[in-house]
Design a protein around this motif. Structure first.
Motif, PDB file in Angstrom:
ATOM      1  N   ARG A  71      71.735  34.801 -23.463  1.00 46.39           N
ATOM      2  CA  ARG A  71      71.551  35.188 -24.863  1.00 46.39           C
ATOM      3  C   ARG A  71      72.838  35.793 -25.430  1.00 46.39           C
ATOM      4  NH1 ARG A  71      66.280  36.103 -23.138  1.00 46.39           N
ATOM      5  NH2 ARG A  71      66.671  38.244 -22.494  1.00 46.39           N
ATOM      6  N   ILE A  72      73.518  36.610 -24.628  1.00 39.73           N
ATOM      7  CA  ILE A  72      74.806  37.164 -25.065  1.00 39.73           C
ATOM      8  C   ILE A  72      75.795  36.027 -25.290  1.00 39.73           C
ATOM      9  CG2 ILE A  72      76.792  38.551 -24.344  1.00 39.73           C
ATOM     10  CD1 ILE A  72      74.750  40.330 -22.801  1.00 39.73           C
ATOM     11  N   HIS A  73      75.807  35.080 -24.370  1.00 34.60           N
ATOM     12  CA  HIS A  73      76.712  33.935 -24.505  1.00 34.60           C
ATOM     13  C   HIS A  73      76.463  33.182 -25.809  1.00 34.60           C
ATOM     14  CE1 HIS A  73      78.718  30.141 -23.818  1.00 34.60           C
ATOM     15  NE2 HIS A  73      77.550  29.535 -23.967  1.00 34.60           N
ATOM     16  N   ARG A  74      75.207  32.871 -26.110  1.00 31.81           N
ATOM     17  CA  ARG A  74      74.881  32.107 -27.324  1.00 31.81           C
ATOM     18  C   ARG A  74      75.291  32.869 -28.578  1.00 31.81           C
ATOM     19  NH1 ARG A  74      73.856  27.152 -28.074  1.00 31.81           N
ATOM     20  NH2 ARG A  74      72.331  27.615 -29.649  1.00 31.81           N
ATOM     21  N   GLN A  87      86.028  34.737 -25.608  1.00 29.34           N
ATOM     22  CA  GLN A  87      86.206  35.230 -24.240  1.00 29.34           C
ATOM     23  C   GLN A  87      84.997  36.037 -23.780  1.00 29.34           C
ATOM     24  OE1 GLN A  87      89.902  37.351 -24.064  1.00 29.34           O
ATOM     25  NE2 GLN A  87      91.078  35.478 -23.756  1.00 29.34           N
ATOM     26  N   ILE A  88      84.415  36.815 -24.675  1.00 32.96           N
ATOM     27  CA  ILE A  88      83.201  37.564 -24.334  1.00 32.96           C
ATOM     28  C   ILE A  88      82.078  36.582 -23.982  1.00 32.96           C
ATOM     29  CG2 ILE A  88      81.384  39.065 -25.272  1.00 32.96           C
ATOM     30  CD1 ILE A  88      83.606  40.430 -26.944  1.00 32.96           C
ATOM     31  N   ALA A  89      81.949  35.516 -24.777  1.00 33.20           N
ATOM     32  CA  ALA A  89      80.921  34.498 -24.516  1.00 33.20           C
ATOM     33  C   ALA A  89      81.161  33.805 -23.181  1.00 33.20           C
ATOM     34  CB  ALA A  89      80.910  33.470 -25.650  1.00 33.20           C
ATOM     35  N   ASP A  90      82.413  33.525 -22.878  1.00 33.44           N
ATOM     36  CA  ASP A  90      82.774  32.861 -21.628  1.00 33.44           C
ATOM     37  C   ASP A  90      82.418  33.726 -20.416  1.00 33.44           C
ATOM     38  OD1 ASP A  90      84.037  30.541 -20.397  1.00 33.44           O
ATOM     39  OD2 ASP A  90      85.648  31.932 -19.831  1.00 33.44           O
TER      40      ASP A  90
END
Length: 157
Positions: A81-84, A138-141
């Protein structure tokens, strides 16, 4: 709608939703058969499962949709969910920053090399949006890497 047709539609939908993702950990799914990994493919990425490299998800504008594949691991779902969320924000910021910078450069080239305050502001804003978009990407990665790790950790060896 008769009962048989309704039952057939329900069974078809149930079968389609379970076949889209990786198999559930513990349900006869070993690390070798179901572990998830990410591979780059010509300006894109995809998530593969198991030794055979079965494609589970492809990268979209706002990252990967892995809800069905990671459903058995709550911690992996939280990271997904954080990634999306972060991938979506990053995509919008990177696109907007690029468009804003391109518009400023095209406008400046049309009227000569003179850089007005408006054009300079547009360039700085575009560069700033792109910088923040890259940071959010980068946070999503990192969140995607953690989601895959948490999922793989729960698989039987």
């Amino acid at each position: 709608m008769d009962r048989r047709r309704l039952l057939g539609i329900a069974l078809a939908l149930a079968g389609a939703s379970t076949s889209l993702g990786a198999q559930a950990p513990g349900g006869g799914c070993t690390y070798d058969a179901c572990a998830l990994r990410r591979e780059g493919v010509f300006f894109s990425q995809r998530i593969l499962a198991g030794v055979d490299g079965r494609v589970v998800a492809r990268q979209g504008f706002a990252g990967f949709r892995l809800d069905s594949a990671l459903a058995t691991s709550p911690r992996a779902m939280a990271e997904a969910r954080i990634h999306r969320r972060e991938a979506g924000v990053a995509g919008v910021l990177l696109l907007a920053g690029s468009v804003l910078g391109a518009v400023a450069l095209i406008d400046a080239s049309r009227d000569g090399v003179e850089l007005s305050n408006t054009r300079a502001t547009m360039l700085v804003a575009g560069a700033g949006m792109s910088l923040v978009g890259g940071w959010r990407a980068q946070i999503a990665d990192r969140a995607l890497n953690r989601a895959l790790w948490w999922y793989n950790r729960d698989l039987p060896r």
